[in-house]
Design a protein around this motif. Structure first.
Motif, PDB file in Angstrom:
ATOM      1  N   SER A  27       0.845  -1.197   0.000  1.00  0.00           N
ATOM      2  CA  SER A  27       0.000   0.000   0.000  1.00  0.00           C
ATOM      3  C   SER A  27       0.876   1.241   0.000  1.00  0.00           C
ATOM      4  O   SER A  27       2.081   1.178   0.280  1.00  0.00           O
ATOM      5  CB  SER A  27      -0.930   0.009   1.219  1.00  0.00           C
ATOM      6  OG  SER A  27      -0.178  -0.018   2.416  1.00  0.00           O
ATOM      7  N   MET A  57       4.286  -0.488   3.858  1.00  0.00           N
ATOM      8  CA  MET A  57       3.601   0.724   3.423  1.00  0.00           C
ATOM      9  C   MET A  57       4.601   1.719   2.850  1.00  0.00           C
ATOM     10  O   MET A  57       5.621   1.992   3.471  1.00  0.00           O
ATOM     11  CB  MET A  57       2.874   1.355   4.619  1.00  0.00           C
ATOM     12  CG  MET A  57       1.528   1.971   4.314  1.00  0.00           C
ATOM     13  SD  MET A  57       0.741   2.597   5.823  1.00  0.00           S
ATOM     14  CE  MET A  57       0.610   1.102   6.796  1.00  0.00           C
ATOM     15  N   ASN A 107      -2.558  -0.443  -2.771  1.00  0.00           N
ATOM     16  CA  ASN A 107      -3.756   0.153  -2.208  1.00  0.00           C
ATOM     17  C   ASN A 107      -3.420   1.551  -1.694  1.00  0.00           C
ATOM     18  O   ASN A 107      -2.357   1.765  -1.107  1.00  0.00           O
ATOM     19  CB  ASN A 107      -4.296  -0.717  -1.087  1.00  0.00           C
ATOM     20  CG  ASN A 107      -4.659  -2.094  -1.597  1.00  0.00           C
ATOM     21  OD1 ASN A 107      -5.536  -2.232  -2.437  1.00  0.00           O
ATOM     22  ND2 ASN A 107      -3.972  -3.113  -1.119  1.00  0.00           N
ATOM     23  N   LEU A 214      -5.984  -0.945   4.727  1.00  0.00           N
ATOM     24  CA  LEU A 214      -5.365  -1.051   3.404  1.00  0.00           C
ATOM     25  C   LEU A 214      -4.885  -2.484   3.205  1.00  0.00           C
ATOM     26  O   LEU A 214      -3.713  -2.791   3.391  1.00  0.00           O
ATOM     27  CB  LEU A 214      -4.205  -0.061   3.259  1.00  0.00           C
ATOM     28  CG  LEU A 214      -4.569   1.423   3.347  1.00  0.00           C
ATOM     29  CD1 LEU A 214      -3.324   2.284   3.145  1.00  0.00           C
ATOM     30  CD2 LEU A 214      -5.649   1.791   2.336  1.00  0.00           C
TER      31      LEU A 214
END
Length: 221
Positions: A27, A57, A107, A214
């Motif tokens: 994400s 992330m 995402n 996410l």
């Protein structure tokens, strides 16, 4: 981890940014700063580092205004509350991210502060399924207006307990949101979360929210 200063080409302007993308990221969080700030805000940089800590992330910190616009804005203050313009640019940056090699299947989440939070909510309302979660730090969600009722992404509103006017504005916005939402008030914190330990709480809450919403199972067409 790749870390690079980039320029994001939009139709009429180029915006400066910093893309940090761990190799195993599933994400990416786009950080939309508030009025009178830029992508080098130490508070947003701290939150971004915290979000990237587990390697799942990535983050994109970018400027909603060009250098020339920022210089003019110092005197005129005519753009910082132009939420439609800021949201339009955030939408365009999001589409650019999803079209960029290496980020297509990630995402997307939004982290917005001050007026950047309003822009994030308006953009999330427009993009609907493309945005998986929104976090607002000391934000002005009230400036998102009618878009609040169209936001689909799970939204977390974080406000300092001593930031009284903004607490009230967030409480009102909370009840206008029809998505999954939460309002967290950090005791003793003021608008910029400069008190000891308060920014760490913000970063922790944001990380938990994005991690929980996410999920890597969603694929973008």
């Amino acid at each position: 981890m790749s870390k690079n200063e980039i320029f994001i080409p939009l139709k009429e302007v180029k915006l400066g940014g910093e893309l940090n993308l761990p190799p195993d990221a599933s994400s990416i969080v786009l950080v939309a700063h508030g009025s009178g700030s830029n992508r080098h805000s130490p508070r947003n940089e701290f939150v971004a580092r915290t979000l990237r800590a587990d390697g799942k992330m990535g983050t994109l910190l970018f400027d909603l205004l060009t250098v020339e616009e920022e210089e003019t804005e110092t005197w005129t203050r005519h753009l910082r509350f132009n939420i439609p313009l800021l949201a339009e640019r955030l939408v365009a940056v999001t589409e650019w991210v999803l079209d960029t090699a290496g980020t297509r299947d990630l995402n997307v989440g939004y982290f917005g502060s001050s007026t950047g939070a309003a822009a994030a909510l308006v953009a999330a309302a427009e993009l609907r399924d493309l945005v998986g979660a929104v976090v607002s730090r000391g934000g002005r969600p009230d400036l998102a207006g009618d878009a609040l009722g169209r936001v689909k992404a799970p939204t977390l509103l974080i406000v300092g307990g001593n930031d009284k006017p903004v607490v009230s504005l967030n409480e009102e916005a909370y009840y206008l949101l029809h998505c999954e939402r939460a309002l967290r008030i950090i005791p003793g914190a003021t608008h910029l979360f400069e008190e000891e330990g308060t920014l760490e709480k913000v970063a922790g809450m944001a990380t938990d929210w994005f991690t929980g919403h996410l999920q890597p199972t969603v694929q973008h067409a």
